[in-house]
Design an enzyme around this catalytic site. Sequence first.
Site, PDB file in Angstrom:
ATOM      1  N   GLU A 106     -49.681  20.440   2.129  1.00  0.00           N
ATOM      2  CA  GLU A 106     -48.384  21.085   1.928  1.00  0.00           C
ATOM      3  C   GLU A 106     -48.521  22.526   1.455  1.00  0.00           C
ATOM      4  OE1 GLU A 106     -44.833  17.912   1.386  1.00  0.00           O
ATOM      5  OE2 GLU A 106     -45.603  18.810  -0.453  1.00  0.00           O
ATOM      6  N   GLU A 127     -10.675   2.694   2.415  1.00  0.00           N
ATOM      7  CA  GLU A 127     -10.807   2.282   1.020  1.00  0.00           C
ATOM      8  C   GLU A 127     -10.675   0.764   0.919  1.00  0.00           C
ATOM      9  OE1 GLU A 127      -8.563   3.153  -3.251  1.00  0.00           O
ATOM     10  OE2 GLU A 127      -7.561   3.616  -1.366  1.00  0.00           O
ATOM     11  N   HIS A 128      -9.601   0.223   1.493  1.00  0.00           N
ATOM     12  CA  HIS A 128      -9.362  -1.224   1.509  1.00  0.00           C
ATOM     13  C   HIS A 128      -9.315  -1.706   2.953  1.00  0.00           C
ATOM     14  CE1 HIS A 128      -7.063   0.360  -2.061  1.00  0.00           C
ATOM     15  NE2 HIS A 128      -7.860  -0.513  -2.659  1.00  0.00           N
ATOM     16  N   ASP A 160      -6.458  -5.078  -6.775  1.00  0.00           N
ATOM     17  CA  ASP A 160      -5.903  -4.092  -7.705  1.00  0.00           C
ATOM     18  C   ASP A 160      -5.789  -4.656  -9.113  1.00  0.00           C
ATOM     19  OD1 ASP A 160      -5.699  -2.001  -5.958  1.00  0.00           O
ATOM     20  OD2 ASP A 160      -3.556  -2.239  -5.556  1.00  0.00           O
ATOM     21  N   GLN A 178       0.830  -1.198   0.000  1.00  0.00           N
ATOM     22  CA  GLN A 178       0.000   0.000   0.000  1.00  0.00           C
ATOM     23  C   GLN A 178       0.867   1.252   0.000  1.00  0.00           C
ATOM     24  OE1 GLN A 178      -3.168  -0.113  -0.363  1.00  0.00           O
ATOM     25  NE2 GLN A 178      -3.532   2.081  -0.269  1.00  0.00           N
ATOM     26  N   HIS A 209       2.495   3.027  -3.231  1.00  0.00           N
ATOM     27  CA  HIS A 209       1.699   3.793  -4.185  1.00  0.00           C
ATOM     28  C   HIS A 209       2.222   5.224  -4.304  1.00  0.00           C
ATOM     29  CE1 HIS A 209      -1.712   1.471  -5.701  1.00  0.00           C
ATOM     30  NE2 HIS A 209      -1.731   0.830  -4.549  1.00  0.00           N
ATOM     31  N   HIS A 266     -51.578  22.468  -7.284  1.00  0.00           N
ATOM     32  CA  HIS A 266     -51.369  21.025  -7.367  1.00  0.00           C
ATOM     33  C   HIS A 266     -52.690  20.282  -7.120  1.00  0.00           C
ATOM     34  CE1 HIS A 266     -47.103  21.940  -7.169  1.00  0.00           C
ATOM     35  NE2 HIS A 266     -46.798  20.658  -7.267  1.00  0.00           N
TER      36      HIS A 266
END
Length: 429
Positions: free
Chosen positions: A412, A324-325, A358, A254, A257, A417
């Site tokens: 509402e 992330e991992h 990966d 890791q 990177h 409407h």
Amino acid sequence: MRVLVEPGKDQILEILKERKTNFLNIEENVKLIVNDVRKNGQSALEKYIAMYERCPLKGEQIVVSQEEFESVKVERDFEEACEKLIERLESFHSMQLERSLWNLTENGSFTAQLIRPIESVAIYVPSGKKVYFSTLLMCAVPAKIANVERIVVASPPDEEGKLSPHVLHLCRRLGIKEVYKMGGAHAIAALAYGTHVVKKVDKIVGPGNAYVSCAKKLVFGDCGIDSVAGPTELLIVADETADPKLTAIDMLAQAEHDEMAMSVLLTNDEDMLDKTLEEIAKQLNELSTPNRSIAQASLERNGLCILTKDLNNAIEFVNLFAPEHLELFVRDPFSLLPKVKNAGSVFLGSWSAEAFGDYGIGPNHVLPTSTSSRFSSGLSVQDFLKRIFVTRVSEEEVLKEGRFYSTLARLEGFEAHARSIEVRMEGSR
């Protein structure tokens, strides 16, 4: 590498906050670049290419020509490996393809959800210290499965104004003919807003550095994005059964990177922690340069080991980190998996190195970072699809249920409407 013993929740949150500080510091500068390209188009793009790229290309020079595609040659091993990777990705992502849905109501009305591909998508492929050809496949394969009509690639060129032959080969293999030699925040802006050379797209996907990620954040709304990616990260939960050698090499994998990558070990076993630190020091020296220096800088800045009493505490920290991992190197990883609420991709057991993720075991490696797995997911076919809702209201629905709808509208405060519904009720009598 920092070692924390029984840290509090606030300590962890402070560490995560620090990792986001650098991103905030560049936002004003990136905003100037994005606004300039949006306003001035190609002239602004070329100005920033000259400032930031390794080769100052202009005009049509930034477009990969047919001759460049045709002249590309790659190693047979590369070609064969990528064919297998494409096959693996297609097998996994084909399961994600959605179909249109139709629903008939009891009163003869029907509702539907139509699935349509996004019309144009740009894939940003980072290129610098490494060329991430695998990322191109991770983005392009699900886009192809979703049947995106126009897929574009942008990647920074080298000093001679050329792109990686590996990237060009894969573009040719996948039928991607529109490829731009540009990178950075200015490339993102050009893809989002267009110039007289670069045609704008509907969505931009793919990771990049902090400037790329910040630019994606700023163009969002005018253009879709997959996520605002930060530096890559790995968190390993390990008990006394974990192998320190495997834990160490995964943390180094890791860390290599880039200098901002984050490697974290969470364990309830002090002996395992100590042996892992010894293994990291030993295996670090076995790496070649420049990977060794990158990994060392990463571990010194962002490496972290946490010793906690039990694995329940560890999982609480996991959900705070929202990594992330996530690797679960414990006796029974399936017992912990139900407790994991936040993670991009989870790897179970000591055989399951994140490196397999990966390089194409199946799930995508474009994943949420910087705690964003709290609210987002890894790249999938769904990122390239739109859902269009369809409704046909029957006369029976109007007569039987009209008062229900108009009552809600008036509650509402929307008189028109309510009248829109009631006029139809009166017209049906």
